[in-house]
Design an enzyme around this catalytic site. Structure first.
Site, PDB file in Angstrom:
ATOM      1  N   ASP A   1       6.768  17.934   8.759  1.00  0.00           N
ATOM      2  CA  ASP A   1       5.120  18.340   7.910  1.00  0.00           C
ATOM      3  C   ASP A   1       6.217  19.795   7.772  1.00  0.00           C
ATOM      4  OD1 ASP A   1       5.577  19.365  10.844  1.00  0.00           O
ATOM      5  OD2 ASP A   1       3.927  21.205  10.264  1.00  0.00           O
TER       6      ASP A   1
ATOM      7  N   GLU B   1       4.105  20.634  13.123  1.00  0.00           N
ATOM      8  CA  GLU B   1       4.675  22.107  13.822  1.00  0.00           C
ATOM      9  C   GLU B   1       3.781  22.690  12.995  1.00  0.00           C
ATOM     10  OE1 GLU B   1       8.340  24.361  14.679  1.00  0.00           O
ATOM     11  OE2 GLU B   1       7.068  23.980  12.873  1.00  0.00           O
TER      12      GLU B   1
END
Length: 438
Positions: free
Chosen positions: A89, A152
């Site tokens: 991400d 994250e």
């Protein structure tokens, strides 16, 4: 430590394929979005996780996807396991790009795009580093497992899910999501919201920032002047990672400074700007709160990353990085008492504790030895304010991927990686992983 030349040759042989696979991953806009069926962090994050696992599967790894929260790719045999903990991400792209942020264009030997250095570039580099070890004819005596997170940048719910479903914890790990050489310490990472009734604050509306862990590059607010007319104020800033806020220019802070000037001049009534001027202003270290502190991991840093309206309230999202030896709960309690005097509530507090590994540990010494031999850079291990996945698993450190002297572009416009650097870091990772598992 003797380096294996065949590993370097294998990296060079596979480099074009590495670049193409990285481009395919960059081209997926894996920014957190609202949950969809089977996609807890939105379609982009799920697609990027699927693509990362597909790259590994094509190279001979066994892969598992845990509900599009997190996945892993594993290769090799043995009871012990080296973990390589990465994420697919990315933070929102923001403004000011010279190349499209999700095109992965290569111009003059540089690949441009969100995720090139944080963290898709290092992830794919490590995948091909492992391939190079096998292509060089080496047989690891330990398993190697990539753990791919998809959350994250927002909440680490990916690795929480990994634990919940019984994902095996590696014996020791590296997280290629920071700087070279080795990160032996990471500060505590704190977050909270400062909440004030918008009428009491003197704000009609406000919008600023893209993520709490980035210095905001824009902010816009509407206030009412002394004649009852609405007045719009806009400011631009310079984005940076929240762990190094001094490298950016906080647009929310600039806007609050402008509102404070208008308040003092009697043009508007804006109590939240008074608070901001008293306790934050353009300071990045908590000095105005009296909470600045330091140790071998560095100074406390504070970033106001988001500003917005939630119902009848103004909400400021705050990111704090606290030196490893200091009591972060006590610091937040101190701040909480001070903001309450202004009619502000401190809410939604969370904390991620620090990481610390002795510099003379076997893991640190091995990684440092390879890095120094590959680069000739005899720098010591370093401490950072960033929070990497290294702190999410035991016996782990962050290792690369940004080389010394290179501009820090993660979480900023024009994030990029130089292809020559990508080649070098892949060789470093391959030699280091081989030293750990062969």
């Amino acid at each position: 430590m003797a380096l294996n030349k065949n590993i370097d040759l294998a990296v060079e042989k596979n480099f074009d394929a590495l670049v193409k696979d990285l481009q395919s991953l960059i081209q997926i806009r894996s920014v957190w979005a609202e949950e969809e069926p089977g996609m807890p962090f939105g379609k982009g994050c799920a697609d990027a996780l699927g693509r990362a696992l597909e790259i590994c599967e094509n190279l001979g790894f066994k892969t598992v996807n845990y509900d599009n929260y997190v996945g892993y790719a594993e290769i090799g045999e043995g009871e012990e396991m080296l973990g390589i903990v990465v994420h697919v991400d990315v933070v929102p792209e923001g403004n000011g790009w010279n190349e499209p942020p999700f095109a992965a264009n290569i111009v003059d030997g540089i690949m441009w795009g969100r995720g090139t250095i944080d963290d898709k570039g290092p992830a794919v580099s490590c995948i091909y580093a492992v391939k190079a070890i096998y292509d060089a004819g080496l047989i690891p005596n330990k398993r190697i497992r990539f753990i791919f997170g998809a959350d994250e940048e927002t909440g680490w719910r990916d690795l929480e899910h990994y634990a919940e479903v019984g994902g095996e914890i590696p014996t020791y790990s590296i997280a290629p999501d920071a700087n070279f050489p080795v990160i032996f310490a990471e500060k505590s990472m704190l977050g909270f919201d400062l909440v004030m009734d918008k009428k009491a604050a003197g704000i009609v509306s406000i919008e600023g920032g893209n993520a709490v862990n980035a210095v905001p590059d824009f902010c816009k607010a509407v206030v009412t002047d002394k004649n009852g007319n609405e007045l719009t104020v806009e400011m631009e800033g310079v984005a940076a990672h929240a762990s190094l806020p001094e490298l950016g220019e906080n647009a929310i802070s600039k806007l609050m400074g402008e509102l404070y000037k208008k308040h003092v001049a009697g043009e508007i009534e804006c109590p939240i700007a008074v608070f901001y001027n008293d306790k934050i202003a353009m300071d990045y270290n908590g000095n105005n709160f009296g909470v600045n502190c330091e140790d071998e991991s560095g100074n406390l840093s504070m970033n106001i990353g988001l500003a917005g309206i939630d119902g009848d309230n103004v909400v400021l999202g705050v990111d704090v990085r606290c030196p490893v030896t200091h009591d972060y709960d006590a610091i937040v309690e101190n701040i909480k008492g001070q903001v309450e005097a202004y009619g502000i509530k401190l809410e939604n507090y969370y904390a991620t504790g620090p990481l610390y590994m002795e510099k003379d540990s076997e893991l640190v010494k091995t990684l440092m030895s390879v890095y120094q031999e590959m680069t000739g850079d005899m720098s010591e291990p370093i401490a950072i304010g960033g929070a990497t996945f290294a702190r999410a698993v035991p016996n782990a450190v962050a290792f690369g991927a940004l080389l010394p002297g290179r501009p820090l572009t993660e979480h900023q416009a024009n994030e990029h990686i130089v292809l020559d650097d990508l080649m070098l870091i892949t060789k470093i990772y391959a030699q280091a992983i081989a030293a750990l598992v062969c």
